[in-house]
Write a protein that holds these residues in place. Structure first.
Motif, mmCIF file in Angstrom:
data_model
loop_
_atom_site.group_PDB
_atom_site.id
_atom_site.type_symbol
_atom_site.label_atom_id
_atom_site.label_comp_id
_atom_site.label_asym_id
_atom_site.label_seq_id
_atom_site.Cartn_x
_atom_site.Cartn_y
_atom_site.Cartn_z
ATOM 1 N N GLN A 231 0.873 -1.314 -0.115
ATOM 2 C CA GLN A 231 0.438 -0.220 0.306
ATOM 3 C C GLN A 231 1.031 1.120 -0.232
ATOM 4 O O GLN A 231 1.555 1.924 0.636
ATOM 5 C CB GLN A 231 -0.581 0.332 1.553
ATOM 6 N N PRO A 232 0.681 2.264 -1.278
ATOM 7 C CA PRO A 232 2.178 3.187 -1.421
ATOM 8 C C PRO A 232 1.636 4.285 -0.145
ATOM 9 O O PRO A 232 2.727 4.802 0.317
ATOM 10 C CB PRO A 232 1.275 3.985 -2.199
ATOM 11 N N ASP A 233 0.541 4.346 0.733
ATOM 12 C CA ASP A 233 0.496 4.964 1.821
ATOM 13 C C ASP A 233 1.313 4.995 2.741
ATOM 14 O O ASP A 233 1.722 5.670 3.385
ATOM 15 C CB ASP A 233 -1.200 4.786 2.228
ATOM 16 N N ASN A 234 1.513 3.452 3.043
ATOM 17 C CA ASN A 234 2.711 2.917 3.960
ATOM 18 C C ASN A 234 3.992 3.662 3.893
ATOM 19 O O ASN A 234 4.360 3.805 5.084
ATOM 20 C CB ASN A 234 2.154 1.748 4.060
ATOM 21 N N TRP A 235 4.444 4.257 2.885
ATOM 22 C CA TRP A 235 5.548 5.128 2.058
ATOM 23 C C TRP A 235 5.507 6.300 2.472
ATOM 24 O O TRP A 235 6.207 6.877 2.452
ATOM 25 C CB TRP A 235 6.010 4.509 0.955
ATOM 26 N N GLN A 236 4.311 7.381 3.206
ATOM 27 C CA GLN A 236 4.013 8.615 3.037
ATOM 28 C C GLN A 236 4.103 8.830 5.350
ATOM 29 O O GLN A 236 3.403 8.286 5.341
ATOM 30 C CB GLN A 236 3.051 8.805 2.557
ATOM 31 N N PRO A 237 5.105 10.034 5.393
ATOM 32 C CA PRO A 237 6.198 10.549 5.061
ATOM 33 C C PRO A 237 7.281 9.815 4.690
ATOM 34 O O PRO A 237 7.764 7.996 4.631
ATOM 35 C CB PRO A 237 6.007 11.392 5.441
ATOM 36 N N PHE A 238 8.212 9.214 3.235
ATOM 37 C CA PHE A 238 8.591 8.781 3.165
ATOM 38 C C PHE A 238 10.194 9.308 3.561
ATOM 39 O O PHE A 238 10.882 7.450 4.636
ATOM 40 C CB PHE A 238 9.451 8.610 1.851
ATOM 41 N N ILE A 239 10.641 9.814 4.290
ATOM 42 C CA ILE A 239 11.306 9.993 5.883
ATOM 43 C C ILE A 239 9.918 11.569 6.440
ATOM 44 O O ILE A 239 10.125 12.193 6.546
ATOM 45 C CB ILE A 239 12.516 11.290 5.372
ATOM 46 N N PRO A 240 10.329 9.849 7.342
ATOM 47 C CA PRO A 240 9.243 10.989 8.907
ATOM 48 C C PRO A 240 9.594 11.834 9.122
ATOM 49 O O PRO A 240 11.138 12.397 9.663
ATOM 50 C CB PRO A 240 8.665 9.456 10.051
ATOM 51 N N GLU A 241 9.586 12.930 9.980
ATOM 52 C CA GLU A 241 9.594 14.263 10.185
ATOM 53 C C GLU A 241 10.317 14.156 11.786
ATOM 54 O O GLU A 241 10.200 13.128 12.221
ATOM 55 C CB GLU A 241 8.766 14.995 10.738
ATOM 56 N N SER A 242 11.970 14.608 11.907
ATOM 57 C CA SER A 242 12.620 14.984 12.828
ATOM 58 C C SER A 242 11.810 14.490 13.824
ATOM 59 O O SER A 242 11.434 15.389 14.449
ATOM 60 C CB SER A 242 14.040 14.991 13.185
ATOM 61 N N GLU A 243 12.275 13.539 15.163
ATOM 62 C CA GLU A 243 11.773 13.873 17.033
ATOM 63 C C GLU A 243 12.845 13.625 17.527
ATOM 64 O O GLU A 243 12.094 13.332 18.625
ATOM 65 C CB GLU A 243 10.365 12.653 17.186
ATOM 66 N N GLY A 244 13.806 14.471 17.361
ATOM 67 C CA GLY A 244 15.005 14.792 18.417
ATOM 68 C C GLY A 244 16.102 13.706 17.424
ATOM 69 O O GLY A 244 16.161 12.983 16.235
ATOM 70 N N PRO A 245 16.992 14.022 18.247
ATOM 71 C CA PRO A 245 18.511 12.826 17.693
ATOM 72 C C PRO A 245 18.759 11.512 17.362
ATOM 73 O O PRO A 245 18.140 10.777 18.334
ATOM 74 C CB PRO A 245 19.660 13.127 18.764
ATOM 75 N N GLY A 246 18.528 11.293 16.279
ATOM 76 C CA GLY A 246 19.039 9.646 15.539
ATOM 77 C C GLY A 246 17.014 9.318 15.702
ATOM 78 O O GLY A 246 16.829 8.109 15.236
ATOM 79 N N LYS A 247 16.520 9.570 15.783
ATOM 80 C CA LYS A 247 15.204 9.711 15.629
ATOM 81 C C LYS A 247 14.331 10.417 14.922
ATOM 82 O O LYS A 247 13.607 11.775 14.695
ATOM 83 C CB LYS A 247 13.756 10.082 16.838
ATOM 84 N N PHE A 248 14.154 9.658 13.069
ATOM 85 C CA PHE A 248 13.449 9.958 12.172
ATOM 86 C C PHE A 248 14.151 11.018 11.326
ATOM 87 O O PHE A 248 15.491 11.177 11.545
ATOM 88 C CB PHE A 248 12.309 10.604 12.140
#
Length: 501
Positions: A231-248
């Motif tokens: 399901q292409p929707d699972n790839w969105q967002p492809f690069i998740p927004e950063s939630e802290g150092p080393g997390k997305f």
């Protein structure tokens, strides 16, 4: 003393070796009795056996869930790029110096004994701890298989947690009790594979080829049958927004790259079998680069499919592929095959690492840096049997006691330091010994070698910034052993002193 620390091992061009001929002791004072029985096909399968395992069946989902999201694909590309650069350097060294010491021997010939010991100690961290950590992962899948069989038979045959998980974990670098007793399946698989390595390299390679075939079939079945559920929707967002150092974000992609690098550690184990290759000048580059290419392609395809059929947030489990398949009842039949494939994959990783570590001990022992009994060869099986026994005992003890966790990242750190040193060593030898025949040469070495070293050190720093205490302690232990035993018993140093006297 400082001059003696960097004494180098004489380098002699490796003569062409005919099939079945034992290696002569005329290059790096090398292997005198190991049996040459491995072909290019064996080496490629050995590389795939060492690489395809924990990366696909465990780390892919965990790295996606905790650090990179669907962009874990990019993490594999980054880690694969660093490995490709190092792989080119390994191929040049392995073809030129077909001995069983891997990066240790290459460093000894180029950068000196002290650096060689440091890299050899990092390889002990890589191979010995990898056997233990992957055995723990194997134990988890084995108990999952028992659980599936329990559902089919209606009787509980799965082992209780107290007997199938580690009694200790690491919390802030400190071993902490978990409340369980011992990990029996992990001990069992280490014992079985150690016995296989004891009885012969040919038998080990044959069994490895069977295991690799099984897990590749399972992986291909997963790719084929799961593809239509993407399901292409699972790839969105492809690069998740950063939630802290080393997390997305991009920081998470880099952090995940350091984690999934553990997935690639098997390819350099091919070089440790150079002393047992029939035609090392031709076969070693094929074995190293061929296995690396196949494995990188599979990692990218599997990570893309995995994050395509399931939300990456649910994949932080010991069996992420099975977790993803559980979302689709029509794919339940595939879950059992995935568990079998995971067991096969992890088994072959343990096998390759268990083959590699005694041969590192073997070579270091021949140089006088390790006790002499580690270089004993079995009169019948022609294997370094004492080292195999010791590695089996140590690995089983670690596997019985600790979880994968931080040990996996320590393995990656040791590997990355070894890779970086090989990259530097190739460039050094180009200038110090340009006369040596090189059956395989790194293209654009002036660019590839420094870039490979920098890429490996960049990934090393991602984990070192968090685990610097443990890594520093391991290095300190190695230095103590070297100065108490290795420095005093070095054969090269003793020969130099005798010649000067």
């Amino acid at each position: 003393m400082s001059r003696g620390l960097f004494i180098t091992k004489p380098v002699q061009p490796a003569a062409h070796v005919d099939a079945g001929e034992p290696a002569h002791a005329d290059h790096l004072q090398g292997e005198a009795t190991l049996k040459r029985a491995l072909t290019a096909k064996h080496l490629v399968m050995l590389g795939i056996g060492g690489v395809i395992g924990a990366g696909i069946f465990v780390l892919t989902g965990q790295a996606a869930a905790a650090h990179a999201g669907p962009a874990v694909v990019l993490s594999f590309v980054i880690a694969g790029f660093a490995c490709a650069l190092a792989g080119l350097c390994y191929a040049e060294f392995a073809a030129m110096l077909p001995v069983s010491g891997s990066a240790y021997s290459y460093s000894y010939a180029t950068l000196g004994e002290f650096v060689a010991w440091f890299i050899g100690w990092c390889l002990v961290l890589e191979y010995l701890f990898a056997v233990a950590t992957v055995s723990v992962g194997w134990s988890g899948y084995f108990n999952e298989l028992l659980s599936l069989l329990s559902e089919v038979t209606g009787s509980s045959i799965a082992l209780p947690k107290e007997l199938a998980s580690a009694p200790f974990t690491f919390v802030n670098g400190v071993p902490t009790p978990t409340g369980t007793l011992i990990n029996l399946p992990a001990i069992g698989i280490v014992a079985a594979i150690s016995w296989l390595c004891y009885v012969g390299i040919t038998q080990s390679a044959f069994v490895n080829a069977i295991i690799v075939t099984i897990k590749l079939i399972v992986i291909l079945l997963f790719l084929v049958f799961a593809f239509r559920y993407i399901q292409p929707d699972n790839w969105q967002p492809f690069i998740p927004e950063s939630e802290g150092p080393g997390k997305f974000g991009w920081g998470g992609i880099a952090r995940a790259a350091a984690i999934v690098f553990f997935s690639y550690i098997g390819f350099d184990a091919v070089s440790t079998a150079a002393g047992e290759a029939k035609n090392p000048q031709r076969d070693m580059p094929i074995g190293i680069l061929g296995s690396l290419f196949v494995c990188t392609l599979l990692y990218i395809l599997v990570s893309a499919t995995l994050t395509g059929i399931a939300d990456f947030r649910i994949l932080n489990t010991p069996e992420p592929v099975a977790t993803a398949l559980a979302q689709y009842t029509s794919l339940n039949w595939l879950r059992g095959l995935v568990v079998i494939g995971a067991l096969a994959g992890l088994s072959s990783v343990i096998l390759v690492m268990a083959i590699a570590q005694p041969r590192i001990f073997y070579t270091m022992s021949q140089d006088g840096l390790m006790p002499r009994f580690l270089s004993k060869i079995h009169p019948k099986y022609q294997t370094p049997y004492v080292g195999t026994i010791i590695v089996g005992i140590l690995a089983a003890s670690l596997a019985a006691s600790f979880e994968i966790g931080v040990l996996g990242e320590l393995v990656s750190m040791g590997t990355l330091l070894a890779f970086a040193t090989v990259c530097i060593g190739v460039l050094v030898l180009r200038y110090t010994r340009p006369d040596l025949p090189r059956p395989f040469k790194v293209p654009l070495a002036i660019v590839v070698c420094p870039l490979g070293a920098l890429a490996c050190l960049f990934l090393f720093w991602q984990a070192f910034s968090e685990h610097w205490r443990l890594m520093t302690a391991w290095i300190a232990i190695g230095m103590v052993i070297y100065f108490i035993y290795g420095y005093r018993n070095s054969k090269i140093r003793r020969a130099a002193i005798a010649a000067a006297g």
